[in-house]
Design an enzyme around this catalytic site. Structure first.
Site, mmCIF file in Angstrom:
data_model
loop_
_atom_site.group_PDB
_atom_site.id
_atom_site.type_symbol
_atom_site.label_atom_id
_atom_site.label_comp_id
_atom_site.label_asym_id
_atom_site.label_seq_id
_atom_site.Cartn_x
_atom_site.Cartn_y
_atom_site.Cartn_z
ATOM 1 N N ASP A 8 15.698 -61.170 -5.690
ATOM 2 C CA ASP A 8 16.842 -60.081 -5.363
ATOM 3 C C ASP A 8 17.686 -60.351 -6.768
ATOM 4 O O ASP A 8 18.888 -60.310 -6.611
ATOM 5 C CB ASP A 8 17.708 -60.618 -4.165
ATOM 6 C CG ASP A 8 18.728 -59.468 -4.050
ATOM 7 O OD1 ASP A 8 18.713 -58.541 -4.280
ATOM 8 O OD2 ASP A 8 19.448 -59.858 -2.982
ATOM 9 N N PRO A 25 28.635 -57.917 -4.845
ATOM 10 C CA PRO A 25 27.638 -58.877 -4.406
ATOM 11 C C PRO A 25 26.336 -58.894 -5.225
ATOM 12 O O PRO A 25 26.141 -57.974 -5.522
ATOM 13 C CB PRO A 25 27.365 -58.551 -2.759
ATOM 14 C CG PRO A 25 27.622 -57.128 -2.942
ATOM 15 C CD PRO A 25 28.580 -56.645 -3.776
ATOM 16 N N ASP A 47 17.759 -51.098 0.723
ATOM 17 C CA ASP A 47 18.434 -52.228 0.265
ATOM 18 C C ASP A 47 19.752 -52.272 -0.392
ATOM 19 O O ASP A 47 20.067 -51.520 -1.124
ATOM 20 C CB ASP A 47 17.343 -53.153 -0.647
ATOM 21 C CG ASP A 47 18.121 -54.530 -1.036
ATOM 22 O OD1 ASP A 47 18.380 -55.154 -0.215
ATOM 23 O OD2 ASP A 47 18.261 -54.925 -2.333
ATOM 24 N N ASN A 64 24.937 -60.790 -1.005
ATOM 25 C CA ASN A 64 24.686 -60.306 0.432
ATOM 26 C C ASN A 64 23.213 -60.450 0.653
ATOM 27 O O ASN A 64 22.362 -59.897 0.186
ATOM 28 C CB ASN A 64 25.066 -58.962 0.746
ATOM 29 C CG ASN A 64 26.547 -58.703 0.498
ATOM 30 O OD1 ASN A 64 27.251 -59.616 0.961
ATOM 31 N ND2 ASN A 64 27.114 -57.466 0.471
#
Ligand code: DOR
Length: 421
Positions: A302, A319, A150, A275
């Site tokens: 996230d 990001p 990730d 992102n």
């Protein structure tokens, strides 16, 4: 411990009723009406909602190596304040999670902090460099639940195919951040703000192409792929197509993609840079619809902390957005707007993530571990210095009034978070 009179909502157990919950030691002892036990510590939770603890499949704890952004303790404090009792942590640490030693470091530290369950994800490739597979067997043995690079998509299709085959043998799964680097080089959505400002774009097709590739590989290998942070409407259609073909695919969406569009960048600048990027209104609506229809299985935050100096000008900024404490308020706002029900929220934040990680004893039922979240649907609060548990503050919701607050989180029978109520 006795929780009295809350609205207990657990769609997996088919419960939506005003009930009492009795907890003894680490487990739920009983669920029903009019439970009274001498000597029990009683909490009157009438008017509040009681649900099985939330599970977040996507958290960046930044530990080891980037503890100025977050560490295991601050990250877990944030998690329980957001109502999460289990989290999966991402391997883009320093060093990355590609050795048994690093997995052990995370597991040991999380055990010492003991606020919620932490399930580490291992890197798919050595050093997350995308060149050579990591030793997934060893990482699984050390305690990794799944594998992902990730932050860095696995660009090489053959590596992804092999990873899915190995994951299948290990009874595990691959999570991929889908963005094809060959057409994804910028900072924000290829859309309105990009056209207005000339800031280099990250196109939705970068995501869609890689999702299509991973879905095909999942169909052919029968390996379970979990698509991370889906952000575009065409991605939803691709996932739907391959799910209908019987491929073992699951998918998540970040609440930020459900609530904001690229427009928010005009207001909050790089605090809205993530992102894949925040996209258009039509994408946002397609994502919400996909949750209702079961095409996307769950929400995952996230949670991606960065220091203020890393969040300067958009082009230079890292990001990522923090999200553990704001996931529930966003979902409740979507409920108020008529998009989701309370049952949907629990299904998406608790039942479905439990199913994806094959957690069989999750849910409000006698004998199961007492992992519970109690929240007030309407309590208003502001995420600021006084309420934020993260070391970072990179979110478009910083210092904004939000509605819906966790007031108690119980993990293995212990109160690990208690807010004002
Ligand atoms: O915006 C993001 N930030 N997306 C990711 O996938 C990684 C994350 C990070 O680690 O900061």
């Amino acid at each position: 411990m006795l929780l009295k009179g809350g609205r207990v909502v657990d769609p997996c157990m088919n419960i939506d009723d005003e009930l009492d919950i009795l907890i003894e030691g680490e487990r739920i002892r009983g669920v029903g009406k009019g439970i009274n036990v001498k000597g029990a510590e009683v909490f009157d939770v009438k008017g509040k909602v009681v649900v099985p603890g939330f599970i977040d499949l996507h958290v960046h704890l930044r530990d080891p190596g980037q503890t100025y952004k977050e560490d295991i303790e601050s990250g877990l404090r944030c998690a329980v304040a957001g109502g999460f009792t289990t989290i999966l942590c991402m391997p883009n640490t320093n060093p990355p999670v590609d050795t048994a030693e690093t997995v052990k470091y995370i597991i040991d530290k999380a055990k010492r902090v003991e606020l919620c369950e932490v399930l580490p994800c291992g890197a798919v490739t050595k050093g997350r460099k995308g060149k050579e597979l990591s030793n997934m067997y060893l990482l699984k043995e050390a305690g990794c639940i799944a594998f992902t690079d990730d932050g860095s998509p696995v660009q090489d299709a053959l590596l992804m195919k092999r990873a899915l085959q190995i994951a299948k043998q290990l009874d595990s799964f691959i999570m991929n951040h889908c963005e094809d680097d060959t057409i994804s080089y910028g900072h924000i959505n290829e859309g309105y703000i990009h056209a207005l400002t000339g800031i280099a774009p990250r196109s939705p097709e970068a995501e869609e192409i890689m999702i299509a590739r991973d879905c095909i590989l999942s169909l052919k290998t029968e390996g379970h792929i979990h698509i991370q942070h889906v952000s575009s409407s065409l991605s939803v259609e691709i996932i739907k197509y391959f799910k209908e073909k019987g491929a073992p695919i699951t998918a998540e969406v970040n609440p930020m993609h459900l609530y904001f569009t690229e427009e928010v960048i005009k207001e909050v600048g790089s605090n809205g840079k993530v992102n894949p990027p925040l996209r258009k209104e039509e994408d946002r609506i397609a994502l919400i619809k996909a949750l209702r229809e079961g095409i996307i299985d769950c929400v995952a935050t996230d949670h991606a902390p960065h220091a203020p100096y890393e969040k300067g000008f958009i082009e230079e900024s890292m990001p990522g957005i923090i999200g553990l404490q704001t996931a529930l308020p966003i979902m409740l706002e979507l409920k108020r707007l008529g998009y989701l029900t309370l049952n949907d929220i629990v299904r998406l934040m608790s039942c479905n993530p439990a199913r994806i990680i094959s957690k069989k004893d999750h849910g409000i039922s006698a004998g199961n571990p007492a992992n519970l979240t109690v929240f007030d649907e309407d309590m208003e609060w502001i995420l600021d210095e006084s309420t934020n548990y993260s070391k970072s503050r990179n979110t478009p919701l910083w210092e904004r009034r939000i509605k819906g607050k966790v007031i108690m989180t119980i993990y293995m029978g212990k109160i690990v978070f208690k807010g004002k109520y």
